[in-house]
Enzyme design. Sequence first.
Site, short mmCIF file in Angstrom:
data_model
loop_
_atom_site.label_atom_id
_atom_site.label_comp_id
_atom_site.label_asym_id
_atom_site.label_seq_id
_atom_site.Cartn_x
_atom_site.Cartn_y
_atom_site.Cartn_z
N ASP A 181 0.81 -1.22 0.00
CA ASP A 181 0.00 0.00 0.00
C ASP A 181 0.85 1.27 0.00
O ASP A 181 0.31 2.38 -0.06
CB ASP A 181 -0.98 0.01 1.17
CG ASP A 181 -0.33 -0.11 2.53
OD1 ASP A 181 0.66 -0.86 2.65
OD2 ASP A 181 -0.81 0.54 3.48
N HIS A 182 2.17 1.13 0.01
CA HIS A 182 3.08 2.27 -0.06
C HIS A 182 3.92 2.29 -1.34
O HIS A 182 4.63 3.25 -1.58
CB HIS A 182 4.01 2.29 1.16
CG HIS A 182 3.28 2.57 2.42
ND1 HIS A 182 3.32 3.80 3.04
CD2 HIS A 182 2.47 1.80 3.18
CE1 HIS A 182 2.57 3.76 4.13
NE2 HIS A 182 2.05 2.56 4.23
#
Length: 104
Positions: A64-65
Amino acid sequence: MKLTILGSGSPEAYARRASSGYLLEVGEDVILFDCGGGVFDNLLRSGRKPSDITHLFFTHYHSDHMMDYARLVHAAVDSQTKCKFFTKTESCTEDEEWEPTTVT
């Protein structure tokens, strides 16, 4: 200084919310912190191009980064843009400096 939140969501996909991504503009520098899923599209929606980014920082390597990182690199290669990429290695401690790598 200008901060644009390109995404603040979680790893789960949402139609109206991208994962982690923050664009900070300071003088001539355009700094992207994280590049999670959906951030690349929101970068374009914000009126910026991938070639505008001068620095990229990953806070850590969760999906998610960094999910849209490949799209960002592909766009940078296509436009022959250089971007400084900063990250911490597994061996870095909180006090150590971030290691720069130039993406071309």
